[in-house]
Design a protein around this motif. Sequence first.
Motif, short mmCIF file in Angstrom:
data_model
loop_
_atom_site.label_atom_id
_atom_site.label_comp_id
_atom_site.label_asym_id
_atom_site.label_seq_id
_atom_site.Cartn_x
_atom_site.Cartn_y
_atom_site.Cartn_z
N ASP A 1 0.83 -1.19 0.00
CA ASP A 1 0.00 0.00 0.00
C ASP A 1 0.87 1.26 0.00
OD1 ASP A 1 -2.10 -1.74 0.18
OD2 ASP A 1 -2.38 -1.48 2.35
N ASN A 2 0.23 2.40 -0.19
CA ASN A 2 0.83 3.73 0.01
C ASN A 2 1.95 4.06 -0.97
OD1 ASN A 2 -0.84 3.51 2.28
ND2 ASN A 2 0.86 2.94 3.63
N LEU A 3 1.89 3.53 -2.20
CA LEU A 3 2.98 3.74 -3.15
C LEU A 3 2.53 4.53 -4.38
CD1 LEU A 3 4.81 0.28 -3.02
CD2 LEU A 3 5.42 2.43 -1.88
N LEU A 4 1.70 5.54 -4.21
CA LEU A 4 1.23 6.34 -5.35
C LEU A 4 2.40 6.91 -6.14
CD1 LEU A 4 -1.01 7.73 -6.98
CD2 LEU A 4 -0.85 9.65 -5.38
N ASN A 5 3.49 7.30 -5.47
CA ASN A 5 4.60 7.94 -6.15
C ASN A 5 5.26 7.04 -7.19
OD1 ASN A 5 4.15 10.20 -4.65
ND2 ASN A 5 5.83 9.87 -3.20
N GLU A 6 5.01 5.71 -7.14
CA GLU A 6 5.56 4.83 -8.17
C GLU A 6 4.86 5.05 -9.52
OE1 GLU A 6 8.14 3.19 -7.87
OE2 GLU A 6 8.43 3.07 -5.71
N ALA A 7 3.61 5.59 -9.48
CA ALA A 7 2.84 5.82 -10.72
C ALA A 7 3.19 7.19 -11.27
CB ALA A 7 1.35 5.70 -10.46
N VAL A 8 4.43 7.38 -11.67
CA VAL A 8 4.88 8.69 -12.16
C VAL A 8 4.02 9.16 -13.33
CG1 VAL A 8 7.27 8.44 -11.43
CG2 VAL A 8 6.55 7.47 -13.61
N PRO A 9 3.68 10.48 -13.38
CA PRO A 9 4.12 11.57 -12.49
C PRO A 9 3.14 11.86 -11.36
CG PRO A 9 3.07 12.50 -14.41
CD PRO A 9 3.01 11.01 -14.59
N TRP A 10 2.23 10.93 -11.02
CA TRP A 10 1.31 11.14 -9.90
C TRP A 10 2.11 11.27 -8.60
CZ3 TRP A 10 -3.74 12.08 -10.64
CH2 TRP A 10 -4.32 11.69 -11.86
N TYR A 11 1.58 12.08 -7.68
CA TYR A 11 2.25 12.26 -6.39
C TYR A 11 1.21 12.50 -5.31
CZ TYR A 11 1.53 17.29 -7.12
OH TYR A 11 0.97 18.53 -7.33
N ASN A 12 1.66 12.35 -4.06
CA ASN A 12 0.80 12.55 -2.90
C ASN A 12 0.96 14.00 -2.42
OD1 ASN A 12 -0.64 12.41 -0.54
ND2 ASN A 12 0.90 11.21 0.57
N PRO A 13 -0.14 14.81 -2.42
CA PRO A 13 0.01 16.24 -2.09
C PRO A 13 -0.07 16.56 -0.59
CG PRO A 13 -2.21 15.83 -2.82
CD PRO A 13 -1.49 14.52 -2.92
N ASN A 14 -0.40 15.60 0.26
CA ASN A 14 -0.48 15.91 1.70
C ASN A 14 0.11 14.77 2.53
OD1 ASN A 14 -2.40 13.93 1.74
ND2 ASN A 14 -4.08 15.23 2.44
N GLY A 15 -0.14 14.76 3.83
CA GLY A 15 0.47 13.77 4.71
C GLY A 15 -0.26 12.46 4.77
#
Length: 508
Positions: A41-55
Motif C-alpha cells: 500500500d501507500n505507493l502512489l509515487n511509483e505511478a509517475v508523475p502522480w504524487y501525494n500532495p499531503n500527509g
Amino acid sequence: MQSRVVRMVCWLAVCLPGMAMAQNLLENGGFENYRSCPRQDNLLNEAVPWYNPNGATPDFYHQCFPTVQMELAPHSGQGLGRLFLDVSWAEYLATPLKKPLVADECYFFEMYVATPTPGKYLNGTMGAFLSEKPITSSEKGLFTADAQIIDNALTTSIPQLRWERISGYVKAKGGEQYLTIGSFKRLPVFLGYFYIFVDDVSLLPIEMNLGKDTTLCGRKSTLSLDATTPGATEYRWQDGSTSPTFRVTKPGTYSVTVTTPCKVLRDTIKVDYALDFDLGRDTTLCEGQTMTLKVTPGLPPTFRWQDGSTATTYPVRQAGLYTLRVEQARCVATDSIQIRYVLPPRLNLGLDQNLCGAEVYTIRPDFAEGKFSWQDQSEAIVRTVGQSGFFQASVSNECATIRDTIRISYGDCGCVLYTPDIFTPNADGQNDVFQPFGCGDITITSLSIFNRWGELIFQTTTAPFEWNGKYLGKTAPVGVYGWLIHYQLNQGTGVLAEKKRGALSLTR
C-alpha cells in the motif's frame, strides 16, 4: 445489376485516417506506467508523475503484483489508484499537466470511480481541482479548494464495485498546470469511512479539426472524417446526418457543427479527386445493341483498357467486364463496368375476336424473356372474357417493355337478352326459377313480375336476377305472368339503357 468492381490505390500522402480525439493533457491517466511494481500500500509515487500532495497515504495498485487490496479489475488496462476517506483523514491524487491551460478555453474532465461501500459514499464531495501551483500540506485533513469539477450525480444507491463516471467542463482562467483529485467539501462522520478506486483520468481540450483540404486518388477513394469531440451533445454534418464520423465518397466541401455544453465548434474541409472519372453504372443491353465507353477528357495520357488498348473510346459489342486503368505519378485508379446482354421480350395475345350471344373467349398469352402483366392488374395470366373491350398486356425485362392488345367484340351478330317462356317451381332441381340472361355486353339492372291483373308481385334490383315463383312467402298459383327487365347495353362507344317486356307461364 451486378455489383461494381472498383479498385483504387491512393497517394501515400493523402490516404490518411480522420483526425483523432484531442490529446489527454494528463500523463499516465490510466495508472499503467510505474517506476517500480507496487508490492504494498501507500505507493502512489511509483505511478509517475502522480504524487501525494499531503500527509495522507493514497494507494497505487497494478496487476504486475496482484493483491487482495485491488478489489476489482481496472476500468481499463492494468493499474488504478485508491483513496481512503475518514474523519480528519483525506487522501488525494495529484499530477502535473503536460502543458498549462489556455485562458477562456474549454476543457473536458473525466474519471471513473468505484467503491466497495456505496452506502457510505458522500455525494457532492468528490471532484477535481485545477490550479496554477500545486496545493500541498503536511497535514492529513481536507483541502477546501474551490474545485471546478464536483460530482453531484452519483448517490449511495450506486452498485457495489462498479465503475461510474464523474465528468464535467472547465473554462480555464489560464495558466493552470496541476490537477488534484479527491474530496473538497467534507469528510465522513464517525464510522463513515470508505475507500474509493479511481481510474482512467483524462483532461481533454474541447477542440475539433477535420484536417487540411485533401486530394484523393480516384473517384471511388474514400476518406473518413472524424469530428469526435469530448462531451459533445450533438453533431450536424452538411447533409443533416448526426454521427461523429462521416465517410467521404465523392468530391465536395464537407462541414460539421459540434455542440457541447461549453461551446459550439465548426469546421470545413474540401476534398478533391486527382483522377476523377467513372465508366458509369453496370448496364444491360438488348441483343444487337452496342455502346461506346469513353475516357473522361482531361485525364493524364497514361491509361489502358482491359485488353491493353489505349484509344479514348472503346466499343462494346458483347457481354463482359470492361476496365479502364489510369496512372498519374504514384496514383493508380481503376474503374470497371459490367455489361450484360439479354434477349428482347416477346408477347402475342392472339387475333381479335368477334363473339355472339353468350359466347366467351379464353385469352392465352404467348410470351417469353420477361415478366408478364395485364394493364388492369388482373393476376391470372390466362383469362376468360365475355364482354366487349380492349385487353392489353405487357412483358418487361432489363432490355425493354413490349405491349400487345386484343379486341373482343359482340357487335357483329347482335347482342340478345334471353328469357324462358315457362318454368316449373316444384323443387325438382330442374327449371325451378325464372332467370333471364344475356350476352357479355348486357348488364341487367332490375327484374319485375306482374300477375294477370297487372299487379306487381315481385321486384329485384340486385343480382341474381331471378324469381322463385313465390308471392308474399307463398307459392304463386299456376298461370300466365308478365315480366319487365331493365338492362344496359354496351355498344363500344357508349352504353344504352334498354328495357324489355314479355310473358311466362308458371306450371307444376
